[in-house]
Design an enzyme around this catalytic site. Sequence first.
Site: not given
Ligand code: PHB
Length: 391
Positions: A294, A386
């Site tokens: 993530p 990104y």
């Molecule tokens: C989120 O859950 O808001 C989240 C997760 C991973 C990321 C950015 C945001 O890289």
Amino acid sequence: MSKRTQVVIIGSGPSGLLLGQLLHKAGIDTIILEQKSKDYVLGRIRAGVLEQGAVALIEEAGAGERMRREGLPHDGTEICFGGVRHRIDFKGLTGKTVMVYGQTEVTHDLMDVREACGAPTVYEAEDVAIHDIATDNPRVTWTKDGRREEIACDFVAGCDGFHGVSRRTMPADILRTFERVYPFGWLGVLVDKPPVSEELIYVSHERGFALCSMRSHTRSRYYVQCNLDEKVEEWSDDRFWDELKSRLDTRAAAELQTGASIEKSIAPLRSFVAEPMRHGRLFLAGDAAHIVPPTGAKGLNLAASDVAYLSQALIEHYRNRSDAGLDAYSQRALARIWKAERFSWWMTQLLHNFPDSSGFDRKIQTAELEYLFSSKAAQTALAENYVGLPY
Ligand code: PHB
Ligand code: APR
């Protein structure tokens, strides 16, 4: 009576729902078969950062109204290292921004527009099985309320996530998989408190990675890197907040608003790609074909680009009687997927504590972070990945 549709979509996550709406707009009939209940699907908490390409597709699907109203456009992000925050200015470096809007909300909005247009979804469809995909007459069977059902179709879209049946239906001798499992997890907490900062903060700290994210001006999402053998029950809210604060810079630690968690879970981190993404009349999209850690928030965004390619290809098939897009689908999708896999792997590598890393590894990690903070070229490379590479 035997039933027929044009495209059977397996899975009612963001991939399946988005594909369903884009096809519906083009006059192509679909049915979605989902193994879980609607409430179960809507109860899953996932990341919430959308690239402009994903935002545009959700709007094209007719599901962008609430996102436009409630989504939070972000011009940049912060990376905290050695107790100091450094800003990466997406807008200044690339001219683009991202939209912070939860995946649960995206799913909700897509379900609403699907229901409004009357397109069929079968929830709690058990034992979904795909037949005859290497022929021109595939069929899908399932069980609902104890009754066996069957539908014939032109194509099957496997949008059923990492654990779905679609990838497993591809013959083992044509499928290649590539995988990396990381030696840590993310412990995430959702809380009804305003976010600690206007933008996301990615934190590299000797105690481990942390992330400050948000869902809205009043709801925040925080993560800390944890060991894979840890249990959520071992993490009281107080322990979580103490650990998070210990990894933040002094100002963020002082300004953090804590409270009772409304969700708390541990997620493992994995990179995974299955190739090819097509066999005969079965096409994989989203998590069914690939997983990213993530760290770069690419999961949903990759699902969106797969669906963009697949919907275009199917529309071309029905409108122009051309299969060029269908034939190119796997290669086109994988070219973009591997770049996002690289970026997510790189962000993960850059910001986490690897339990087995040597002194040399840690020095290289520090050098890479210091290079990033001092080089506009390095910041541009991060920013353009990104905000999302072009489709
Ligand atoms: C989120 O859950 O808001 C989240 C997760 C991973 C990321 C950015 C945001 O890289
Ligand atoms: N039969 C029918 N439905 C199934 C089956 C099956 N055998 N197996 C799984 N499903 C359903 C799941 O219940 C789920 O609702 O398929 C859906 C897949 O949805 P997701 O896992 O959300 O996958 P996808 O739509 O590709 O979305 C990708 O979700 O996991 C995140 O990070 C990922 O953000 C990315 C996005």
